[in-house]
Write an enzyme that holds these catalytic residues in place. Structure first.
Site, short mmCIF file in Angstrom:
data_model
loop_
_atom_site.label_atom_id
_atom_site.label_comp_id
_atom_site.label_asym_id
_atom_site.label_seq_id
_atom_site.Cartn_x
_atom_site.Cartn_y
_atom_site.Cartn_z
N CYS A 103 9.23 10.51 -22.06
CA CYS A 103 10.67 9.66 -22.34
C CYS A 103 11.09 10.64 -24.05
CB CYS A 103 9.98 8.09 -22.80
SG CYS A 103 10.38 6.55 -21.82
N ASP A 129 -11.41 -13.23 0.32
CA ASP A 129 -10.61 -14.69 0.18
C ASP A 129 -9.71 -15.28 0.67
OD1 ASP A 129 -9.97 -12.87 -1.61
OD2 ASP A 129 -9.76 -14.48 -2.99
N CYS A 158 10.98 4.54 -26.30
CA CYS A 158 9.71 4.52 -25.68
C CYS A 158 9.41 7.17 -26.07
CB CYS A 158 9.52 4.88 -24.82
SG CYS A 158 7.87 5.39 -24.21
N ASP A 190 -9.64 -3.93 -3.21
CA ASP A 190 -9.43 -5.25 -2.83
C ASP A 190 -9.30 -5.25 -1.53
OD1 ASP A 190 -8.46 -7.99 -2.66
OD2 ASP A 190 -6.82 -7.77 -2.81
N CYS A 235 6.88 8.16 -25.48
CA CYS A 235 5.76 8.81 -24.45
C CYS A 235 6.18 10.58 -23.74
CB CYS A 235 5.43 8.31 -23.29
SG CYS A 235 6.67 7.79 -22.47
ZN ZN Z 1 8.02 6.32 -22.14
#
Ligand code: ZN
Length: 540
Positions: A279, A122, A274, A87, A276
């Site tokens: 977690c 921009d 979750c 950016d 993952c």
């Molecule tokens: Zn997680």
């Protein structure tokens, strides 16, 4: 062209974009790399989390590291071998009002450091801004975009032409139309962050679709600053191909835990919803007790897993032809998101025009919001523009939908078959059509054509859906040339709306109309009555 679309659903697309470093697949999320404080090392984002690309800020790089990055090259400096987008400092203009760099400088810098995807400088429109101020940002951005092509020196970088205008849709349209005349490879919709912070997803949807309508469809569209998985599905369905997320890290700093259905504060959670790798082996209480830095890293990594999982679900939904269903489900996470989905009605024709008409899977219809689905609009247009009833048809027999499909094989349909059989050769003058949600009128000879039998609907129908079918039936009668219309009237499921609309249209058109009640009647009585009515109208 460096972008190739492999699969589509609604306006969402799985595509391959070739960059200098590698080929990446869309929809694509670029995690934002903060070169000064980076919780998760860039290469780990790729190797552990599967992110093929990252985005970082060329303005900050120039200001803090300048020559060092130019000498090493961006990829080596970040230690990342995927695609890197930069950016240009536009976000800093939005926040601080100005930046200490001009457009030719930042263009040259991005060329020196070797970005794969780079952005011109921009002027973001922002949110609380008058039409006049917004016009200035659009015009200045366009001026810079035009000047840019005279100064750029490298052709192997994909350049982004940002679309500005904010919530002023006429300006978004103008900005997109002008940008599309310039040979950018990618476009981006600028400054939606504040729109999202204000929960105006309906305005965001209007902005995205206004841009899409005015941009070349073969160029990918990036949505700047859209980093929460709750809105990925809506944005993809509306045609956004790229996102960037600084949110994964910013939220982590504030102890905020992302899910695809919203955000929780860590101290509000009793359980992690979750599985993952982070977690699965911890509890919110344990994470709360961790030192600040460790906790932040834990949350940032969880947030990244959630974002990536949602992108994968969206891709699978595109493959399965279920992106609309997925978006329906996600937009139920917040009323402001659902408002956006409801308002898409205004854009039904555009959605239809650029969506694939056929998909391998059947459709699920939950409520009247699904009437905006491209397939519904597509069928409506096809029936109006291309359909002619069989020759000799004199009487239209409208039959209510059955639970079982195809309709002509359903048990309830036996009465219709028997009645037409009983009237002998007169039967060739009767044209049977089903009135059904969500498609309206379905000529019986088409009822096995996709998706007229390949869908499931939730019953009872809501009022708007009944109204839609009633209006479609009336439209159909108005357009075709039958001498009489006979309606099998089922007030239990349909109320009186279909009957009322058909009757009104027939009266106006001077066509005979008769309703045969089926609710609570014995099959034998319906058959006798139907046969009598058909004979009457055919002998007239
Ligand atoms: Zn997680």
């Amino acid at each position: 062209m460096s972008f190739e679309v492999k699969d589509k659903d609604v306006l969402g697309r799985i595509g391959k974009l070739k960059t200098r470093s590698c080929t990446v697949e869309t929809p694509l999320l670029f995690p934002v790399i903060n070169p000064s404080i980076q919780l998760v090392p860039p290469q780990k984002l790729k190797d552990t989390f599967g992110f093929e690309a990252v985005i970082t800020n060329a303005y900050i790089l120039k200001k803090r590291f300048d020559e060092k990055v130019a000498k090493q090259g961006l990829h080596k400096f970040l230690d990342f071998d995927g695609a890197v987008m930069t950016d240009s400092g536009a976000y800093q203009i939005l926040v601080y009002g100005e930046v200490e760099v001009n457009q030719p400088e930042i263009v040259r810098y991005q060329e020196q450091i070797g970005s794969d995807i780079a952005t011109i400088l921009d002027i973001p429109t922002g949110w609380k801004i008058t039409q006049e101020q917004a016009t200035t940002t659009v015009e200045e951005t366009l001026k810079r975009a035009k000047a840019f092509f005279k100064t750029k020196t490298r052709d192997d970088i994909l350049w982004v032409g940002p679309v500005q205008g904010g919530r002023h849709l006429d300006l978004v349209a103008k900005s997109a139309a002008e940008m599309s005349k310039l040979p950018f490879q990618i476009h981006a919709l600028g400054s939606p962050t504040e729109v999202m912070e204000n929960y105006r997803f309906d305005v965001l949807a209007d902005m995205i679709l206004t841009a899409k309508k005015n941009l070349p469809p073969e160029r990918p569209l990036h949505l700047f600053g859209a980093g929460h998985p709750i809105m990925f599905s809506l944005a993809v369905a509306l045609g956004c191909d790229f996102f960037d997320s600084a949110a994964y890290a910013l939220y982590a700093r504030e102890n905020r835990y992302m899910t695809e259905n919203g955000t929780w504060r860590l101290n509000e959670l009793d359980y992690f919803p979750c599985q993952c790798p982070k977690c699965a082996t911890a509890t919110p209480q344990e994470v709360m007790k961790k030192p600040q830095k460790e906790r932040e890293t834990f949350l940032a990594e969880h947030n990244l897993y959630v974002c990536n999982a949602e992108i994968k679900r969206i891709k699978q939904a595109i493959k399965d032809g279920r992106l609309w269903e997925h978006t329906q489900m996600r937009t139920h996470a917040h009323p402001a998101l659902f408002t956006a989905l409801k308002k898409l009605k205004q854009h039904a024709d555009f959605l239809e025009e650029y969506s694939p008409a056929t998909k391998k899977s059947g459709l699920f219809f939950y409520n009247s919001v699904d009437l905006t689905r491209p397939q519904v609009t597509h069928y409506k247009k096809r029936l109006q523009e291309r359909y002619t009833p069989p020759r000799n048809s004199r009487v239209l027999l409208l039959v209510p939908q059955t639970r079982k499909k195809p309709f002509h094989k359903a048990h309830e349909f036996k009465i219709v078959k028997q009645a037409t059989r009983n009237i002998g050769e007169l039967a060739s003058k009767v044209h049977v059509c089903v009135y059904a949600a969500p498609f309206g009128v379905i000529p019986i000879e088409l009822d096995e054509v996709y998706p007229l039998s390949q869908h499931e609907i939730a019953l009872p129908l809501d009022t708007e859906t009944v109204d839609y079918v009633a209006n479609q039936a009336a439209e159909y009668i108005k357009q075709q040339r039958y001498e009489a219309v006979v309606l099998l009237h089922d007030p239990k499921q349909w109320g009186n709306k279909v009957k009322a609309e058909c009757s009104k249209t027939c009266r106006k058109k001077n066509v005979n109309f008769e309703a045969v009640n089926v609710t609570g009647e014995r099959s034998k009585n319906i058959l006798t009555r139907l046969e009598k009515v058909l004979r009457k109208h055919l002998s007239e």
